[in-house]
Design an enzyme around this catalytic site. Structure first.
Site, PDB file in Angstrom:
ATOM      1  N   HIS A 152       3.070   5.376   2.243  1.00  0.00           N
ATOM      2  CA  HIS A 152       3.163   4.006   2.057  1.00  0.00           C
ATOM      3  C   HIS A 152       2.276   3.589   0.964  1.00  0.00           C
ATOM      4  O   HIS A 152       1.217   3.881   0.955  1.00  0.00           O
ATOM      5  CB  HIS A 152       2.843   3.134   3.275  1.00  0.00           C
ATOM      6  CG  HIS A 152       3.185   1.747   3.032  1.00  0.00           C
ATOM      7  ND1 HIS A 152       4.229   1.182   3.540  1.00  0.00           N
ATOM      8  CD2 HIS A 152       2.544   0.795   2.581  1.00  0.00           C
ATOM      9  CE1 HIS A 152       4.316  -0.228   3.378  1.00  0.00           C
ATOM     10  NE2 HIS A 152       3.153  -0.403   2.526  1.00  0.00           N
ATOM     11  N   CYS A 153       3.057   3.138  -0.178  1.00  0.00           N
ATOM     12  CA  CYS A 153       2.372   2.833  -1.279  1.00  0.00           C
ATOM     13  C   CYS A 153       2.172   1.110  -1.503  1.00  0.00           C
ATOM     14  O   CYS A 153       3.213   0.262  -1.415  1.00  0.00           O
ATOM     15  CB  CYS A 153       3.194   3.275  -2.578  1.00  0.00           C
ATOM     16  SG  CYS A 153       2.288   2.896  -4.144  1.00  0.00           S
ATOM     17  N   VAL A 154       0.959   0.784  -1.660  1.00  0.00           N
ATOM     18  CA  VAL A 154       0.692  -0.793  -1.787  1.00  0.00           C
ATOM     19  C   VAL A 154       0.973  -1.128  -3.112  1.00  0.00           C
ATOM     20  O   VAL A 154       1.487  -2.357  -3.182  1.00  0.00           O
ATOM     21  CB  VAL A 154      -0.999  -0.958  -1.328  1.00  0.00           C
ATOM     22  CG1 VAL A 154      -1.439  -0.923   0.068  1.00  0.00           C
ATOM     23  CG2 VAL A 154      -1.700  -0.178  -2.481  1.00  0.00           C
ATOM     24  N   VAL A 209       4.807  -1.740  -2.736  1.00  0.00           N
ATOM     25  CA  VAL A 209       4.863  -2.647  -1.684  1.00  0.00           C
ATOM     26  C   VAL A 209       6.035  -2.194  -0.482  1.00  0.00           C
ATOM     27  O   VAL A 209       6.844  -2.853  -0.167  1.00  0.00           O
ATOM     28  CB  VAL A 209       5.126  -4.363  -1.823  1.00  0.00           C
ATOM     29  CG1 VAL A 209       4.866  -5.062  -0.897  1.00  0.00           C
ATOM     30  CG2 VAL A 209       4.357  -4.659  -3.269  1.00  0.00           C
TER      31      VAL A 209
END
Length: 307
Positions: free
Chosen positions: A154-156, A159
């Site tokens: 999951h890549c901030v 998003v």
């Protein structure tokens, strides 16, 4: 002990909720860095040089053309990975075959009646949180709160989860980000070095500060993205994800490594015209199940009993 475990679960939940709340902030941060860079490169430094004529003007034309081309590809890739669902498990999905028994002995519907999570059952992958079966290479994302097909992480920054349906777009985002930030770093290097010389530098304090900031930001991003890009190139070459690379530490064999060429095609497709753009050809989407995230070819001589 029970209270400690409950507190830890609550803290993790709050952490995941906080990550979901970063969405618009991270997008604005990315656009802010792009805006500062654009102002510094185009409006402050190389745009005005176009009117000077001579060799410097020609250099400015080359820099500005490359800058805008890479910027378009960067933003195209970025918003494609942001807006593309990484892939979720279809409702009531069940595997067509048992991986251990093979296609000659397919599973039947009665085998799934009353199915409950069973850690000892290695034939069928099951998600306790989603209460559903899991396709091969699928993992549950605590931030998104659902199972993601071929989940990488999951890549901030985007998003979004990075999974089967947007992994190529994420890699292209890294690739074009590295090229763009490297170009900006080299283009602004003479202006950055001028800060430490005795020469008088033209410009207002605001434009000089913007140039300094743009150089530092792009240098930092170029170096950090290079590390991620090298890591993901190695993952693609071995046909693994970030999660699977960790899992392989305890796995003697990896069934999905089909060789570098086929591994690459499972992410980027076979049509070379689409390799450098965030899209797939209709032909690849039609005939390559791996691009849909539910089925993946494995080595023909692989013994699943040992996996």
């Amino acid at each position: 002990m029970h209270r400690s475990g409950a507190a830890m679960a609550w803290n993790v939940f709050k952490f995941c909720t906080a990550l979901r709340g970063l969405g618009s902030i991270m997008i604005l941060l990315v656009l802010g860095v792009v805006g500062v860079t654009y102002y510094s490169v185009v409006l402050t430094n190389y745009g005005p040089i176009l009117y000077d004529g001579g060799l410097h003007s020609l250099t400015a034309v080359v820099v500005l053309i490359l800058f805008h081309c890479l910027l378009v590809m960067l933003l195209w890739s970025y918003f494609t990975v942001v807006l593309t669902d990484p892939g979720s498990v279809p409702p009531n999905w069940t595997p067509a075959t048992d991986e251990e028994r093979g296609e000659a002995d397919p599973l039947n519907g009665s085998e799934f009646n009353g199915l409950r999570p069973d850690p000892s059952n290695q034939r069928i992958r099951y998600c306790r949180k989603c209460n559903q079966l899991k396709p091969p290479r699928c993992h549950h994302c605590s931030v998104c709160g659902r199972c993601v097909l071929k989940m990488d992480h999951h890549c901030v920054w985007v998003v979004n989860c990075v999974g089967a349906l947007n992994y190529k777009y994420f890699l292209l985002f890294l690739f074009y980000t590295f090229l763009e930030t490297s170009l900006v770093t080299l283009a602004l290097l003479p202006h950055f070095l001028a800060f430490f010389s005795d020469e008088e530098i033209p410009g207002t304090p605001g434009t000089l500060a913007t140039t300094f900031l743009a150089f530092v930001l792009n240098l930092a991003f170029a170096l950090s993205v290079l590390g991620f890009l090298i890591m993901h190139i190695s993952l693609v070459a071995a046909n693994t994800t970030t999660i699977e690379a960790y899992e392989k530490k305890t796995t003697p064999k990896w069934p999905y490594d089909l060789g570098r060429k086929k591994n690459f095609e499972q992410v980027f497709g076979t049509d070379k015209r689409y390799w450098l753009i965030p899209a797939y050809s209709d032909e690849d989407l039609r005939r390559m199940p791996a691009l849909q995230g539910l089925e993946y070819p494995s080595k023909p001589d692989f013994d699943s009993q040992e996996f």
